[in-house]
Design a protein around this motif. Structure first.
Motif, PDB file in Angstrom:
ATOM      1  N   ALA A  33       0.871  -1.180   0.000  1.00 50.20           N
ATOM      2  CA  ALA A  33       0.000   0.000   0.000  1.00 50.20           C
ATOM      3  C   ALA A  33       0.901   1.219   0.000  1.00 50.20           C
ATOM      4  O   ALA A  33       1.719   1.392   0.913  1.00 50.20           O
ATOM      5  CB  ALA A  33      -0.909  -0.006   1.226  1.00 50.20           C
ATOM      6  N   TYR A  34       0.746   2.059  -1.009  1.00 55.28           N
ATOM      7  CA  TYR A  34       1.652   3.189  -1.187  1.00 55.28           C
ATOM      8  C   TYR A  34       0.880   4.481  -1.417  1.00 55.28           C
ATOM      9  O   TYR A  34      -0.159   4.488  -2.083  1.00 55.28           O
ATOM     10  CB  TYR A  34       2.552   2.967  -2.408  1.00 55.28           C
ATOM     11  CG  TYR A  34       3.239   1.636  -2.452  1.00 55.28           C
ATOM     12  CD1 TYR A  34       4.456   1.436  -1.826  1.00 55.28           C
ATOM     13  CD2 TYR A  34       2.655   0.565  -3.137  1.00 55.28           C
ATOM     14  CE1 TYR A  34       5.091   0.196  -1.876  1.00 55.28           C
ATOM     15  CE2 TYR A  34       3.280  -0.668  -3.194  1.00 55.28           C
ATOM     16  CZ  TYR A  34       4.494  -0.842  -2.556  1.00 55.28           C
ATOM     17  OH  TYR A  34       5.108  -2.071  -2.608  1.00 55.28           O
ATOM     18  N   LEU A  53      -1.472   3.913  -4.592  1.00 58.07           N
ATOM     19  CA  LEU A  53      -1.367   2.694  -5.381  1.00 58.07           C
ATOM     20  C   LEU A  53      -1.430   1.527  -4.404  1.00 58.07           C
ATOM     21  O   LEU A  53      -0.563   1.396  -3.533  1.00 58.07           O
ATOM     22  CB  LEU A  53      -0.045   2.654  -6.160  1.00 58.07           C
ATOM     23  CG  LEU A  53       0.292   1.335  -6.869  1.00 58.07           C
ATOM     24  CD1 LEU A  53      -0.760   1.011  -7.930  1.00 58.07           C
ATOM     25  CD2 LEU A  53       1.685   1.402  -7.477  1.00 58.07           C
ATOM     26  N   PHE A  54      -2.468   0.700  -4.526  1.00 60.62           N
ATOM     27  CA  PHE A  54      -2.640  -0.466  -3.661  1.00 60.62           C
ATOM     28  C   PHE A  54      -2.578  -1.726  -4.518  1.00 60.62           C
ATOM     29  O   PHE A  54      -3.302  -1.850  -5.508  1.00 60.62           O
ATOM     30  CB  PHE A  54      -3.995  -0.410  -2.938  1.00 60.62           C
ATOM     31  CG  PHE A  54      -4.156   0.803  -2.045  1.00 60.62           C
ATOM     32  CD1 PHE A  54      -3.064   1.394  -1.431  1.00 60.62           C
ATOM     33  CD2 PHE A  54      -5.413   1.343  -1.814  1.00 60.62           C
ATOM     34  CE1 PHE A  54      -3.214   2.504  -0.602  1.00 60.62           C
ATOM     35  CE2 PHE A  54      -5.582   2.448  -0.986  1.00 60.62           C
ATOM     36  CZ  PHE A  54      -4.481   3.033  -0.386  1.00 60.62           C
ATOM     37  N   MET A  55      -1.714  -2.668  -4.119  1.00 62.80           N
ATOM     38  CA  MET A  55      -1.526  -3.897  -4.884  1.00 62.80           C
ATOM     39  C   MET A  55      -1.600  -5.101  -3.960  1.00 62.80           C
ATOM     40  O   MET A  55      -0.833  -5.185  -2.991  1.00 62.80           O
ATOM     41  CB  MET A  55      -0.168  -3.889  -5.595  1.00 62.80           C
ATOM     42  CG  MET A  55       0.001  -2.747  -6.562  1.00 62.80           C
ATOM     43  SD  MET A  55       1.552  -2.845  -7.512  1.00 62.80           S
ATOM     44  CE  MET A  55       2.752  -2.607  -6.213  1.00 62.80           C
ATOM     45  N   SER A  56      -2.520  -6.022  -4.249  1.00 63.17           N
ATOM     46  CA  SER A  56      -2.641  -7.271  -3.477  1.00 63.17           C
ATOM     47  C   SER A  56      -2.579  -6.989  -1.980  1.00 63.17           C
ATOM     48  O   SER A  56      -1.699  -7.487  -1.264  1.00 63.17           O
ATOM     49  CB  SER A  56      -1.518  -8.244  -3.880  1.00 63.17           C
ATOM     50  OG  SER A  56      -1.476  -8.446  -5.266  1.00 63.17           O
ATOM     51  N   VAL A  57      -3.534  -6.231  -1.482  1.00 68.44           N
ATOM     52  CA  VAL A  57      -3.469  -5.775  -0.093  1.00 68.44           C
ATOM     53  C   VAL A  57      -4.868  -5.449   0.421  1.00 68.44           C
ATOM     54  O   VAL A  57      -5.753  -5.082  -0.349  1.00 68.44           O
ATOM     55  CB  VAL A  57      -2.559  -4.518   0.004  1.00 68.44           C
ATOM     56  CG1 VAL A  57      -3.171  -3.340  -0.736  1.00 68.44           C
ATOM     57  CG2 VAL A  57      -2.253  -4.144   1.448  1.00 68.44           C
ATOM     58  N   ASP A  58      -5.065  -5.597   1.719  1.00 70.40           N
ATOM     59  CA  ASP A  58      -6.243  -5.066   2.399  1.00 70.40           C
ATOM     60  C   ASP A  58      -5.775  -3.896   3.242  1.00 70.40           C
ATOM     61  O   ASP A  58      -4.892  -4.051   4.096  1.00 70.40           O
ATOM     62  CB  ASP A  58      -6.888  -6.123   3.306  1.00 70.40           C
ATOM     63  CG  ASP A  58      -7.628  -7.202   2.514  1.00 70.40           C
ATOM     64  OD1 ASP A  58      -7.644  -7.117   1.267  1.00 70.40           O
ATOM     65  OD2 ASP A  58      -8.169  -8.123   3.146  1.00 70.40           O
TER      66      ASP A  58
END
Length: 199
Positions: free
Chosen positions: A70-71, A176-181
């Motif tokens: 999560a960025y 930018l959220f990738m494969s994350v909750d």
């Protein structure tokens, strides 16, 4: 545990900085493995801009063929220029890390690990830039004991800081959220990034 989280959220909502009360706006995101979500927010500030945002990451995937993190991102006017910071999965240690990726010069990307992180632990960022520098200071939840030995959490600036010469003109802030909750909290009162948020 639920009581502790409730107390933490309530204290975060009423937390004040420089005598200005914070008002946090929350968005919830659950991004399936191998997928991503991105968004940007228009800015009204000019040469000096600032905002505070928090990431509450509850799930990462520690599989080396997937990016998971999560960025928050500050994007430049020129394509490919950005500075990105947040919480990501370390596939070797199987632990979350607090990282900054500096791609202001495009051909000379720099990645810095500020510290280890924890799932379900708030990681905040106070971000400021002007025409010459950008500064990112981490804000963390600190466990304390209050009246009658009541545990509570307080958000405090840590000594984890990334500061560098600004080599591009920031155009947008986003995520930018990738494969994350993850839950994203944006402080809409102590910022000057978007004047409409303060109305």
């Amino acid at each position: 545990m639920k009581t502790m989280r409730l107390i933490q959220v309530l204290l975060i909502i009423v937390f004040s900085s420089n005598s200005m009360a914070q008002v946090l706006v929350k968005s919830e995101h659950s991004i399936a493995i191998g997928m991503s979500e991105r968004n940007t927010f228009p800015k009204t500030c000019k040469s000096q801009c600032s905002f505070i945002a928090y990431l509450d990451v509850s799930k990462l995937y520690f599989k080396d063929h997937y990016d998971s993190g999560a960025y928050l991102v500050v994007l430049g006017n020129e394509p490919g220029t950005y500075i990105m910071f947040g919480v990501e999965a370390n596939y070797e240690t199987k632990l979350p890390e607090l990282v900054v990726t500096d791609n202001m010069q495009k051909t000379n990307q720099k990645r810095v690990v500020l510290d280890n992180s924890e799932l379900k632990k708030w990681e905040g960022f106070e971000v400021f830039w002007d025409t010459e520098l950008i500064k990112i200071q981490n804000i963390r939840s600190v466990n304390k004991i209050g009246h009658n030995n009541t545990p509570y959490s307080s958000l405090e600036k840590s000594d984890l800081i990334y500061e560098t010469e600004l080599k591009f003109e920031p155009n947008l802030f986003g995520y930018l959220f990738m494969s994350v909750d993850v839950n994203l909290w944006i402080d809409v009162k102590t910022q000057n990034y978007n004047s409409e948020w303060s109305d």
